[in-house]
Scaffold this motif. Structure first.
Motif, PDB file in Angstrom:
ATOM      1  N   LEU A   1       3.852  -7.331   8.726  1.00  0.00           N
ATOM      2  CA  LEU A   1       2.523  -6.909   9.151  1.00  0.00           C
ATOM      3  C   LEU A   1       2.590  -5.749  10.144  1.00  0.00           C
ATOM      4  N   THR A   2       3.641  -5.691  10.949  1.00  0.00           N
ATOM      5  CA  THR A   2       3.818  -4.558  11.857  1.00  0.00           C
ATOM      6  C   THR A   2       4.021  -3.273  11.061  1.00  0.00           C
ATOM      7  N   ILE A   3       4.812  -3.356  10.007  1.00  0.00           N
ATOM      8  CA  ILE A   3       5.005  -2.193   9.120  1.00  0.00           C
ATOM      9  C   ILE A   3       3.685  -1.793   8.491  1.00  0.00           C
ATOM     10  N   TYR A   4       2.926  -2.783   8.026  1.00  0.00           N
ATOM     11  CA  TYR A   4       1.618  -2.511   7.416  1.00  0.00           C
ATOM     12  C   TYR A   4       0.687  -1.814   8.406  1.00  0.00           C
ATOM     13  N   CYS A   5       0.642  -2.299   9.629  1.00  0.00           N
ATOM     14  CA  CYS A   5      -0.268  -1.729  10.619  1.00  0.00           C
ATOM     15  C   CYS A   5       0.152  -0.333  11.066  1.00  0.00           C
ATOM     16  N   ASN A   6       1.395  -0.003  10.886  1.00  0.00           N
ATOM     17  CA  ASN A   6       1.873   1.331  11.243  1.00  0.00           C
ATOM     18  C   ASN A   6       1.794   2.314  10.085  1.00  0.00           C
ATOM     19  N   GLY A   7       1.147   1.879   8.998  1.00  0.00           N
ATOM     20  CA  GLY A   7       1.143   2.690   7.773  1.00  0.00           C
ATOM     21  C   GLY A   7       0.011   3.669   7.627  1.00  0.00           C
ATOM     22  N   GLY A   8      -0.841   3.831   8.636  1.00  0.00           N
ATOM     23  CA  GLY A   8      -1.923   4.789   8.524  1.00  0.00           C
ATOM     24  C   GLY A   8      -3.248   4.127   8.153  1.00  0.00           C
ATOM     25  N   GLU A   9      -4.297   4.942   8.047  1.00  0.00           N
ATOM     26  CA  GLU A   9      -5.654   4.402   7.855  1.00  0.00           C
ATOM     27  C   GLU A   9      -5.862   3.807   6.473  1.00  0.00           C
ATOM     28  N   CYS A  10      -5.501   4.535   5.420  1.00  0.00           N
ATOM     29  CA  CYS A  10      -5.793   4.061   4.071  1.00  0.00           C
ATOM     30  C   CYS A  10      -4.807   2.984   3.611  1.00  0.00           C
ATOM     31  N   ASN A  11      -3.530   3.157   3.920  1.00  0.00           N
ATOM     32  CA  ASN A  11      -2.544   2.134   3.588  1.00  0.00           C
ATOM     33  C   ASN A  11      -2.556   1.768   2.109  1.00  0.00           C
ATOM     34  N   CYS A  12      -2.614   2.771   1.255  1.00  0.00           N
ATOM     35  CA  CYS A  12      -2.676   2.498  -0.185  1.00  0.00           C
ATOM     36  C   CYS A  12      -1.273   2.439  -0.796  1.00  0.00           C
TER      37      CYS A  12
END
Length: 271
Positions: A260-271
């Protein structure tokens, strides 16, 4: 039975505060590990007998190893708090202690699983003597050390030392983890117990998911549907952290936090 101290560490995911609560309780039929006059050894394991306590906060895989010196060798110890008899007894009576770990630990306090260890110390009932081999101590009553984790010899070698108890023997001896190079008779001592608890800090993930949910209706991402699906999956993963902690699956909880930390650091769209 013998004393079995217990505690819990409760994080506030909105403020980064952590609350320490001792849950040992009072000795009785339904709580044979609690404090009380009837505890083993009789009359010496009441709350009023607590000499001091220490609360340590470590990373998940952190350990503390005592090597016979006045200071412990530490691995991944993030913070340590010591309490005198007045405060330690108050905690045992139900007083909680809260700490702002963002201030105390700083940037090292990241989203992760943490290990906490709480130590209670009691004054020894008499004196101990060093027998041969040098890691064997003659004690007044072996039951005084049942369930205990450490013995402190404050006058040994002039500067004292804390040693881990390896075994407690019915012939009124205990074995410690380090052979002692110096002899010693009639040494005063303290008996230490420890309890361990784990908790998950998800402060940053919590903020991240709340922000993404709040912005969902305003999103202009070209892959809005996909990003919505990923957010839903992330929320479900987040909700699974505490159940894994409750089941003692700390490694699994740590893996989810890392994902989830990686996900949250992935930018706004996170596509």
């Amino acid at each position: 039975m013998a004393l079995i101290p217990k505690h819990k560490s409760t994080p506030n995911q909105s403020t980064q505060y952590l609350t320490l609560t001792e849950t040992t309780g009072v000795f009785g039929t339904l709580n044979p590990g609690g404090y009380g006059a009837g505890q083993t050894p009789a009359g010496t394991r009441e709350i009023a007998d607590i000499l001091s306590s220490v609360y340590n906060i470590l990373t998940y895989n952190g350990t503390l190893t005592y090597e016979g010196s006045t200071s412990p060798t530490t691995t991944e110890l993030l913070y340590s708090l010591a309490y005198n008899n007045t405060n330690a007894q108050a905690i045992a009576n139900g007083t909680t202690k809260s700490f702002d770990l963002a201030t105390l630990i700083g940037v090292n306090y990241v989203d992760a699983v943490y290990k906490t260890i709480y130590y209670n110390w009691f004054t020894g009932s008499d004196v101990v003597n060093i027998e041969g081999p040098a890691n064997i101590l003659s004690v007044p009553d072996y039951t005084e050390f049942t369930n205990a984790k450490y013995i402190n010899l404050p006058t040994y070698g002039g500067d004292g030392g804390i040693f881990e108890i390896v075994s407690v023997n019915t012939n009124n001896t205990i074995q410690i983890n380090v052979p002692l190079s110096l002899g010693g008779d009639d040494l005063v001592y303290e008996v230490g117990y420890e309890s361990t608890a784990y908790y998950a800090n998800t402060y940053n993930i919590n903020k991240c998911l709340h922000s993404k949910i709040a912005q969902l209706s305003l999103s202009t991402c070209s892959c809005k549907n996909k990003s919505t699906e990923k957010l839903y999956e992330a929320v479900m993963l987040y909700m699974s952290i505490q159940p894994n902690m409750d089941l003692g699956k700390y490694t699994k909880a740590q893996e989810i936090i890392q994902a989830l930390t990686i996900y949250c650091n992935g930018g706004e769209c996170n596509c």
